[in-house]
Structures are given as C-alpha cells and as structure tokens.
Design an enzyme around this catalytic site. Structure first.
Site, PDB file in Angstrom:
ATOM      1  N   GLN A  20       0.804  -1.225   0.000  1.00  0.00           N
ATOM      2  CA  GLN A  20       0.000   0.000   0.000  1.00  0.00           C
ATOM      3  C   GLN A  20       0.835   1.273   0.000  1.00  0.00           C
ATOM      4  O   GLN A  20       0.341   2.332  -0.381  1.00  0.00           O
ATOM      5  CB  GLN A  20      -0.948   0.001   1.203  1.00  0.00           C
ATOM      6  N   ASN A 165      -1.718 -10.768   8.669  1.00  0.00           N
ATOM      7  CA  ASN A 165      -2.753  -9.751   8.796  1.00  0.00           C
ATOM      8  C   ASN A 165      -4.033 -10.262   8.143  1.00  0.00           C
ATOM      9  O   ASN A 165      -4.074 -10.536   6.951  1.00  0.00           O
ATOM     10  CB  ASN A 165      -2.324  -8.459   8.095  1.00  0.00           C
ATOM     11  N   TYR A 297     -13.017  -1.990  12.761  1.00  0.00           N
ATOM     12  CA  TYR A 297     -13.506  -0.815  12.050  1.00  0.00           C
ATOM     13  C   TYR A 297     -14.985  -0.541  12.301  1.00  0.00           C
ATOM     14  O   TYR A 297     -15.412   0.600  12.357  1.00  0.00           O
ATOM     15  CB  TYR A 297     -13.266  -0.968  10.540  1.00  0.00           C
ATOM     16  N   GLU A 353      -5.107  -2.249  14.127  1.00  0.00           N
ATOM     17  CA  GLU A 353      -5.645  -1.274  13.175  1.00  0.00           C
ATOM     18  C   GLU A 353      -6.980  -0.762  13.686  1.00  0.00           C
ATOM     19  O   GLU A 353      -7.815  -1.532  14.121  1.00  0.00           O
ATOM     20  CB  GLU A 353      -5.910  -1.893  11.784  1.00  0.00           C
ATOM     21  N   TRP A 400      -4.893   3.139  12.038  1.00  0.00           N
ATOM     22  CA  TRP A 400      -4.775   2.915  10.596  1.00  0.00           C
ATOM     23  C   TRP A 400      -5.358   4.142   9.908  1.00  0.00           C
ATOM     24  O   TRP A 400      -6.501   4.474  10.125  1.00  0.00           O
ATOM     25  CB  TRP A 400      -5.543   1.645  10.169  1.00  0.00           C
ATOM     26  N   GLU A 407      -5.587   1.866  -1.438  1.00  0.00           N
ATOM     27  CA  GLU A 407      -6.590   1.151  -0.636  1.00  0.00           C
ATOM     28  C   GLU A 407      -7.187  -0.014  -1.429  1.00  0.00           C
ATOM     29  O   GLU A 407      -8.375  -0.063  -1.718  1.00  0.00           O
ATOM     30  CB  GLU A 407      -7.667   2.142  -0.149  1.00  0.00           C
ATOM     31  N   TRP A 408      -6.309  -0.944  -1.808  1.00  0.00           N
ATOM     32  CA  TRP A 408      -6.707  -2.207  -2.434  1.00  0.00           C
ATOM     33  C   TRP A 408      -7.677  -1.997  -3.599  1.00  0.00           C
ATOM     34  O   TRP A 408      -7.369  -1.253  -4.515  1.00  0.00           O
ATOM     35  CB  TRP A 408      -7.235  -3.175  -1.365  1.00  0.00           C
TER      36      TRP A 408
END
Length: 450
Positions: A20, A165, A297, A353, A400, A407-408
């Site tokens: 990333q 991860n 998240y 994260e 994070w 971002e993927w």
C-alpha cells in the site's frame, strides 16, 4: 488534566502495509506479487490504479520516520514484502530486500520508535500463486522458511512480530468474493486457503520459539462484534452464524484448536470434503502466542434469512457512516474486547488497526482538517479505555493508517491516513488534524478535556 488516562506502559502507534505504501514494485531485485499481477489486469481496481509507486515509501522512508517522530509514535507497525525478500517465494534470497528493511528498522530504533513487523499483509509472491498459492499446502512450508529468514536477519532488531494480517480477508475476500488478489470465487478454495494460512501461522510461531529470539509474536485478526437485529430467536441464530463466519472461524483454531461445529456441519452437508486438515494441524495452529492483534472498524448487524447459505443477512442501521460505507460504532470495540477477554485470552491484546476513511481536502492555507476522523478516533480511544476499565489486558493501539495509501480494490479513492499524501504534487506529505490529535494523546497518554 486528561479526561481519560491509559496505563503507564500503554503503546501508541500507527500502521501501514508494504504494497500500500512502498512502490518500487520492480526495483532492486523484487519479485512480482499477486497484487502486482492483479492491479495490472484492467478492471480489477478503481481507476485501474496500481501500487507501482504508491507513496514511494521505499525511497522516502527516512522522511516518513521523521514525521512519525514529529507525531511522537511509540511504535510503528509495517509489513515486509515477501517477494522483496524471496522473489520466487522460496530459494534465492534478495539481499537488497533485506537491506531495505534492515535500514528501515535501524532508522526507527534510532528515532526511538519500536518496530512491529507483519510478515504477511497479502502480497504473496506470484511464483507461488502460479503453483496454487495458499490453496497449495506447500505455501505454508515456504512461509515458515521465509519467516525463519526474517527472524535470523532481523530478530535482534525487531521486538514484535505478527505472522499474518487478516486471514479472513486473505481467504474469503480474495478467494470467495474475488474482490482482492488473486480474485477467486470458490468456497472450497477459500476454506483451504484459510486453513493453510492458519497452518503457516502455527509453523512460523513454532519456528519463532525455536529461534530463541527475545521478542514477542502474535497474529492479527479482523473482527467485528455481531448484533442481532432484534431479540427474536431467528435473529439470534443469524448472529451466531455471522459470528462463526466472521470471527470464530479464525479465533477458535488459534485459541481452542478446533473449527466452529456450526459451520463445519454446514460445509460437510455441502461438500464431501470441504477442505483438507491433516492430523496434528490444529495442534500446530493453536501453538501459544504472546499477544493477539485485532483490527476493528465497525460492527455487524444481522437478521435471519433462510434463503442465504449462512442463514443471515447483514443490514445497515440508520447511523453515521464513513467513506467506506462502514457504520461508526465505537461501542462495538468495547464489546469485542470484553468478549475476547471473556472467551479467548487473558494475554495482551493490541488494536493493530483502527481508523476511518473520509474525503479529505487541502484547505486554502495548505492544511488538512479532518474533523470526522478526529471525532472517530476520540470515540474509539474512549471505547478502548472502557475495555481497560473492565479489566481487559489491552496493551497498545495502532491507528490505521499512518498515511493515505493504495486502498486495495478502491485504489487511491479512499483516504485513511493521518498524514495526507498529495499524489498530484510530488507526493507531498501533510499532517492532518488527526495526526495532531494522536500527538496530543501520546503526550498525555490519554484524552484531555476539550
């Protein structure tokens, strides 16, 4: 006077991942990764973005460490690019790759920042993918060999190691839903990948113990607390299935040496052999670890749906949402931490994260104000503190992300950083208000009244 104060030895940090931020995707002997291949195939990523340059951290890590120092980070979590070390995934070692991470780590230590290295944050060497990737059991063996190389080369410098991860993303998002590299969409494949990733974690944990390194090792799981949409028995069943799929499928093997029966029954009804598990595998997977890393998240809210394979459907309550369309729900972090303490581990837990994506803009004066992220982080810091007050052994918190990055599947559309990256202006770095918040929190080891 701080409003809330964290324990004296609590560690504050920020996190990133190699693909990333590093760029330099084909420099200094680095091999191709599955993300190099996936992003170079048109249509997989928003705007057909790639991580070829990303934040150019490979060339600018010294500048980035100075910014970490400015924020006052106690610790920095980064990941090592496996194909930078072993271009083919095994065999010949690329010394320039090892040198890069050695230089990075030495610079961190000189800056007084504790390095925390993740061995795998999704960038599998493409050469291994060509032979079946994580679906091939041999990949677990090669991962262990790679881990041993890193322990040998950097074990005296890195005190904290994370094997993997988010195995849930590696298996389900990448091999069931096809949204991440390598883009497969097959349940049996995803289940085998999940098992082999967990097996590789256990093997690398065993090697870590045998290495005699004076450090700590754990794994990072992405977890969310699951809430039923109502008190009905059916919604409770739905929540249990969702929890088994999202959380217990990874927690149970690591801490209890078994897979959740609820899902095993479901899979065995669907397939003669859902995935291969050899004798002794679960003993290896459940080797003792020094800490658990969790990425949090948002929460999940579900209701029963008998038309769905797993009998649940995720619903979206009326609430505040981030740019990722994830509900802002700090209480879910407190509930999750208390549940982990109650059911899984009394050992140290790190939030490896936590953060939020918002549509950040540069103001006329050149600064970046991100009030929503500032509030998001404040509320989650408070939620973490409530878990501490409830007796949870929470040892540290990594925001994070340190900087905006690739971002993927979303490319550069989503900004998670506390440092703004101005991609159109020579990758200029700008500390956001959220970076200043973190600086204050670290200085006070807590949140001040304001």
């Amino acid at each position: 006077m701080a409003e809330i104060v964290f324990p004296e030895n609590f560690e504050w940090g920020a996190a990133t991942a190699s693909y990333q931020i590093e760029g330099a995707y084909n420099e200094d002997g680095k091999g191709e990764s599955i993300w190099d291949r996936f992003t170079h195939q048109k249509g997989n990523i928003a705007n057909n973005d790639t991580g070829d340059l990303a934040c150019d951290h490979y060339h600018r890590y010294q500048e980035d460490i100075k910014l970490m120092q400015k924020i006052g980070l106690d610790t920095y979590r980064f990941s090592i690019s496996w194909p930078r070390i072993l271009p083919a995934g095994n065999g010949k070692i690329n010394q320039k790759g090892i040198d890069f991470y050695k230089n990075l780590v030495e610079e961190l230590l000189e800056a007084g920042i504790k390095p925390a290295a993740t061995l795998y944050h999704w960038d599998l060497p493409q050469k291994l993918q060509d032979n079946g990737g994580w679906e091939n059991r041999d990949t677990a063996k090669y991962f262990d060999q790679y881990a041993q190389i890193m322990y040998r080369e950097l074990g005296d410098l890195i005190p904290r190691w994370i094997t993997h991860n988010e195995p849930m993303v590696v298996s389900m998002v990448a091999n069931l839903w096809g949204e991440h590299a390598p883009g497969n969409q097959e349940l049996q494949k995803a289940l085998q990948v999940a098992h082999n990733v967990l097996l590789s974690h256990g093997l690398a944990a065993q090697s870590f113990r045998e290495s005699g390194i004076d450090g700590e090792l754990g794994i990072t799981l992405n977890l969310n607390h699951v809430y039923p949409n109502s008190d009905s028995k059916k919604d409770q069943i739905a929540a249990d299935y969702c929890d088994a799929f999202n959380n217990r499928w990874f927690l149970d093997p690591v801490f209890k040496g078994k897979y959740p029966e609820k899902l095993m029954d479901l899979y065995q009804n669907k397939f003669d052999q859902p995935f291969e598990v050899k004798a002794g595998d679960l003993d290896i997977i459940s080797r003792e670890i020094d800490f658990l890393g969790i990425n949090y998240y948002s929460r999940a809210v579900v209701k029963y749906d008998e038309d769905e394979f797993y009998n649940f459907k995720t619903i979206k309550p009326e609430a505040e949402y981030t740019e990722m369309n994830w509900e802002v729900y700090p209480k879910g972090l407190t509930d999750l931490l208390k549940r982990l303490d109650r059911e899984y581990t009394k050992g140290p837990i790190f939030i490896t994260e936590n953060g939020a994506a918002y549509d950040d803009q540069i103001a006329e004066d050149g600064s970046v104000h991100d009030p929503k992220r500032v509030n998001y982080l404040k509320e989650h810091f408070k939620a973490a503190h409530q878990a501490l007050e409830a007796g949870v052994n929470l040892a540290g918190y990594y925001v994070w992300s340190l900087m905006d990055n690739f971002e993927w599947a979303y490319g550069y559309n989503k900004r998670f950083g506390i440092i703004y990256i101005d991609y159109d202006n020579h990758q200029k770095r700008i500390l956001k208000d959220s970076a200043r918040l973190l600086k204050d929190v670290i200085e006070n080891n807590g949140l001040k009244n304001k």
